[in-house]
Design a protein around this motif. Structure first.
Motif, PDB file in Angstrom:
ATOM      1  N   UNK A 169     -15.422  12.815 -17.419  1.00  0.00           N
ATOM      2  CA  UNK A 169     -13.993  12.538 -17.311  1.00  0.00           C
ATOM      3  C   UNK A 169     -13.371  13.332 -16.169  1.00  0.00           C
ATOM      4  N   UNK A 170     -13.731  14.617 -16.069  1.00  0.00           N
ATOM      5  CA  UNK A 170     -13.194  15.445 -14.980  1.00  0.00           C
ATOM      6  C   UNK A 170     -13.655  14.921 -13.627  1.00  0.00           C
ATOM      7  N   UNK A 171     -14.918  14.476 -13.545  1.00  0.00           N
ATOM      8  CA  UNK A 171     -15.439  13.917 -12.292  1.00  0.00           C
ATOM      9  C   UNK A 171     -14.679  12.654 -11.907  1.00  0.00           C
ATOM     10  N   UNK A 172     -14.420  11.785 -12.882  1.00  0.00           N
ATOM     11  CA  UNK A 172     -13.685  10.546 -12.612  1.00  0.00           C
ATOM     12  C   UNK A 172     -12.259  10.849 -12.178  1.00  0.00           C
ATOM     13  N   UNK A 173     -11.612  11.779 -12.867  1.00  0.00           N
ATOM     14  CA  UNK A 173     -10.231  12.142 -12.511  1.00  0.00           C
ATOM     15  C   UNK A 173     -10.175  12.761 -11.119  1.00  0.00           C
ATOM     16  N   UNK A 174     -11.170  13.582 -10.786  1.00  0.00           N
ATOM     17  CA  UNK A 174     -11.209  14.182  -9.452  1.00  0.00           C
ATOM     18  C   UNK A 174     -11.363  13.131  -8.369  1.00  0.00           C
ATOM     19  N   UNK A 175     -12.244  12.147  -8.613  1.00  0.00           N
ATOM     20  CA  UNK A 175     -12.428  11.075  -7.638  1.00  0.00           C
ATOM     21  C   UNK A 175     -11.155  10.243  -7.486  1.00  0.00           C
ATOM     22  N   UNK A 176     -10.499   9.929  -8.596  1.00  0.00           N
ATOM     23  CA  UNK A 176      -9.258   9.165  -8.538  1.00  0.00           C
ATOM     24  C   UNK A 176      -8.167   9.943  -7.815  1.00  0.00           C
ATOM     25  N   UNK A 177      -8.129  11.252  -8.042  1.00  0.00           N
ATOM     26  CA  UNK A 177      -7.128  12.085  -7.359  1.00  0.00           C
ATOM     27  C   UNK A 177      -7.355  12.072  -5.861  1.00  0.00           C
ATOM     28  N   UNK A 179      -8.841   9.698  -4.154  1.00  0.00           N
ATOM     29  CA  UNK A 179      -8.507   8.361  -3.660  1.00  0.00           C
ATOM     30  C   UNK A 179      -6.998   8.186  -3.526  1.00  0.00           C
ATOM     31  N   UNK A 180      -6.246   8.677  -4.515  1.00  0.00           N
ATOM     32  CA  UNK A 180      -4.783   8.574  -4.455  1.00  0.00           C
ATOM     33  C   UNK A 180      -4.226   9.405  -3.303  1.00  0.00           C
ATOM     34  N   UNK A 181      -4.816  10.587  -3.084  1.00  0.00           N
ATOM     35  CA  UNK A 181      -4.366  11.423  -1.970  1.00  0.00           C
ATOM     36  C   UNK A 181      -4.618  10.725  -0.645  1.00  0.00           C
ATOM     37  N   UNK A 182      -5.798  10.096  -0.516  1.00  0.00           N
ATOM     38  CA  UNK A 182      -6.108   9.368   0.717  1.00  0.00           C
ATOM     39  C   UNK A 182      -5.144   8.203   0.912  1.00  0.00           C
ATOM     40  N   UNK A 183      -4.831   7.489  -0.160  1.00  0.00           N
ATOM     41  CA  UNK A 183      -3.892   6.366  -0.055  1.00  0.00           C
ATOM     42  C   UNK A 183      -2.501   6.849   0.322  1.00  0.00           C
ATOM     43  N   UNK A 185      -1.764   9.222   2.200  1.00  0.00           N
ATOM     44  CA  UNK A 185      -1.745   9.702   3.578  1.00  0.00           C
ATOM     45  C   UNK A 185      -2.117   8.612   4.585  1.00  0.00           C
ATOM     46  N   UNK A 186      -2.378   7.407   4.104  1.00  0.00           N
ATOM     47  CA  UNK A 186      -2.875   6.347   4.975  1.00  0.00           C
ATOM     48  C   UNK A 186      -1.862   5.217   5.095  1.00  0.00           C
ATOM     49  N   UNK A 187      -1.702   4.715   6.311  1.00  0.00           N
ATOM     50  CA  UNK A 187      -0.888   3.526   6.535  1.00  0.00           C
ATOM     51  C   UNK A 187      -1.680   2.300   6.079  1.00  0.00           C
ATOM     52  N   UNK A 188      -1.127   1.547   5.152  1.00  0.00           N
ATOM     53  CA  UNK A 188      -1.875   0.463   4.527  1.00  0.00           C
ATOM     54  C   UNK A 188      -2.211  -0.662   5.502  1.00  0.00           C
ATOM     55  N   UNK A 189      -1.396  -0.880   6.527  1.00  0.00           N
ATOM     56  CA  UNK A 189      -1.629  -2.003   7.431  1.00  0.00           C
ATOM     57  C   UNK A 189      -2.732  -1.703   8.437  1.00  0.00           C
ATOM     58  N   UNK A 190      -2.736  -0.487   8.980  1.00  0.00           N
ATOM     59  CA  UNK A 190      -3.653  -0.167  10.074  1.00  0.00           C
ATOM     60  C   UNK A 190      -4.844   0.685   9.660  1.00  0.00           C
ATOM     61  N   UNK A 191      -4.772   1.335   8.493  1.00  0.00           N
ATOM     62  CA  UNK A 191      -5.850   2.214   8.071  1.00  0.00           C
ATOM     63  C   UNK A 191      -5.823   3.581   8.729  1.00  0.00           C
ATOM     64  N   UNK A 192      -4.822   3.845   9.553  1.00  0.00           N
ATOM     65  CA  UNK A 192      -4.681   5.156  10.188  1.00  0.00           C
ATOM     66  C   UNK A 192      -3.814   6.067   9.316  1.00  0.00           C
ATOM     67  N   UNK A 193      -3.733   7.338   9.703  1.00  0.00           N
ATOM     68  CA  UNK A 193      -2.828   8.237   9.001  1.00  0.00           C
ATOM     69  C   UNK A 193      -1.399   7.737   9.135  1.00  0.00           C
ATOM     70  N   UNK A 194      -0.592   7.965   8.087  1.00  0.00           N
ATOM     71  CA  UNK A 194       0.814   7.599   8.194  1.00  0.00           C
ATOM     72  C   UNK A 194       1.595   8.704   8.912  1.00  0.00           C
ATOM     73  N   UNK A 195       2.876   8.482   9.073  1.00  0.00           N
ATOM     74  CA  UNK A 195       3.719   9.388   9.866  1.00  0.00           C
ATOM     75  C   UNK A 195       3.610  10.842   9.382  1.00  0.00           C
ATOM     76  N   UNK A 196       3.837  11.049   8.073  1.00  0.00           N
ATOM     77  CA  UNK A 196       3.841  12.412   7.555  1.00  0.00           C
ATOM     78  C   UNK A 196       2.490  13.086   7.651  1.00  0.00           C
TER      79      UNK A 196
END
Length: 357
Positions: A169-177, A179-183, A185-196
């Motif tokens: 469970x901790x491993x799954x939560x860590x992976x999801x965290x 993934x959410x952090x990457x999302x 920080x990422x611009x959804x259209x271009x796949x690059x980092x977003x402004x911030x």
């Protein structure tokens, strides 16, 4: 509601495994403690139902419930009640009773922390009270060798299983965290980092350059006449252009370079440890390649880039001033004809700059 139902069913699946093994091993522990007491046949029947049928009934009950999460909490309280009942039935035999209490306490803490531990303890006390009403109150101060060995499988294997479930469970939560952090920080259209996220990286690079006395460059990239592209060819075509530029940046930059979407039709790139003349050559090559791209949806569409470059200046007090230099260079590129690279401070397009070099 749908998310809560999914979480509840996931909890029920995890507990189905631990409950099945725990009650099966608990049957050995309780059965060994009850055997010398010569309990009535119905007590053996309840014991077998509790150990062999209840895990499957509890899982189906939770899975089919309107609120599976709350249903599983109810099932856990029933587990605790039955644990208290068997403690009284075993006449408080020390080792089997302590094993039952500790295994259930560990399970309740893992599921719901201190609050659920207290609720489970209350259910156990209630179970003990019911057990005392049915069985003659007594206390057996000694645990036999047979009872000791019957408790060992539960003491050894159940904590191992619960630990493995918690680890998964901790491993799954860590992976999801992650993934959410990457999302985030990422611009959804271009796949690059977003402004911030890109500005955070710019601050890191600025501090690195100051600390290590190294250089580098940053580039601001603007798609020429992007509003006209949207107005003429449509916003779908505009999105395709943005994605193409994002793709080109990802494919042509070095691993150390950091590309981002600054906003709208503006992109940005950090070029660590790259002198300004080499950074200008890299950006001009990018500009040339992008200008030759064709678009199947609109063959007539041709797109150019204006690019402003600025080198790291150790005299600057913060990264914003570095970014301002690149912004001024981009402004010059746009006001002197577009489709060119301008380096901060020289006011010349890239072909003119390369002639001087």
């Amino acid at each position: 509601m749908e998310k809560a139902a999914v979480q509840g069913i996931s909890l029920a699946r995890r507990l189905y495994t631990s409950r099945t093994l725990g009650l099966l091993l608990g049957l050995l522990c309780v059965g060994a403690a009850m055997y010398p007491l010569d309990p009535p046949p119905w007590a053996w029947g309840v014991m077998l139902v509790n150990a062999l049928l209840w895990p499957h009934l509890a899982y189906q009950w939770a899975r089919r419930a309107r609120a599976p999460y709350h249903a599983e909490h109810r099932n856990l309280l029933i587990d605790a009640f039955m644990g208290g009942f068997w403690i009284a039935a075993m006449q408080f035999n020390p080792l089997p009773s302590a094993t039952t209490i500790s295994m259930m306490a560990m399970n309740n803490v893992a599921i719901g922390g201190l609050r659920f531990l207290l609720a489970g303890t209350a259910a156990q006390v209630l179970g003990i009270g019911v057990g005392l009403q049915i069985f003659a109150p007594a206390f057996i101060p000694a645990t036999s060798p047979l009872q000791l060995y019957a408790c060992l499988p539960l003491l050894c294997f159940y904590p191992l299983l619960l630990g493995w479930i918690c680890f998964r469970q901790a491993h799954t939560l860590g992976r999801q965290k992650r993934e959410l952090l990457a999302l985030s920080r990422t611009d959804s259209l271009t796949g690059l980092l977003n402004h911030g996220a890109w500005k955070d990286q710019l601050e890191i690079e600025f501090q690195r350059c100051k600390r290590q006395h190294k250089g580098g460059a940053i580039a601001l990239i603007d798609i020429d006449h992007f509003k006209a592209i949207n107005d003429t060819y449509g916003h779908v075509a505009g999105d395709i252009v943005l994605r193409q530029l994002g793709k080109m940046l990802r494919q042509n930059l070095r691993a150390a370079d950091v590309g981002g979407r600054y906003g709208g039709d503006e992109f940005c790139v950090i070029l660590p440890d790259l002198p300004l003349d080499r950074a200008a050559a890299v950006m001009d090559a990018l500009r040339n390649r992008f200008a030759t791209l064709g678009y199947e949806q609109d063959p007539a569409l041709k797109v150019s880039l204006s690019i402003g470059l600025a080198a790291f200046d150790p005299q600057h007090s913060d990264a914003t001033l570095w970014l301002n230099d690149a912004d001024h260079a981009l402004y010059e590129a746009k006001t002197t004809g577009r489709n060119r690279v301008i380096c901060c401070g020289d006011g010349k397009s890239e072909p003119e700059l390369l002639d001087l070099l």
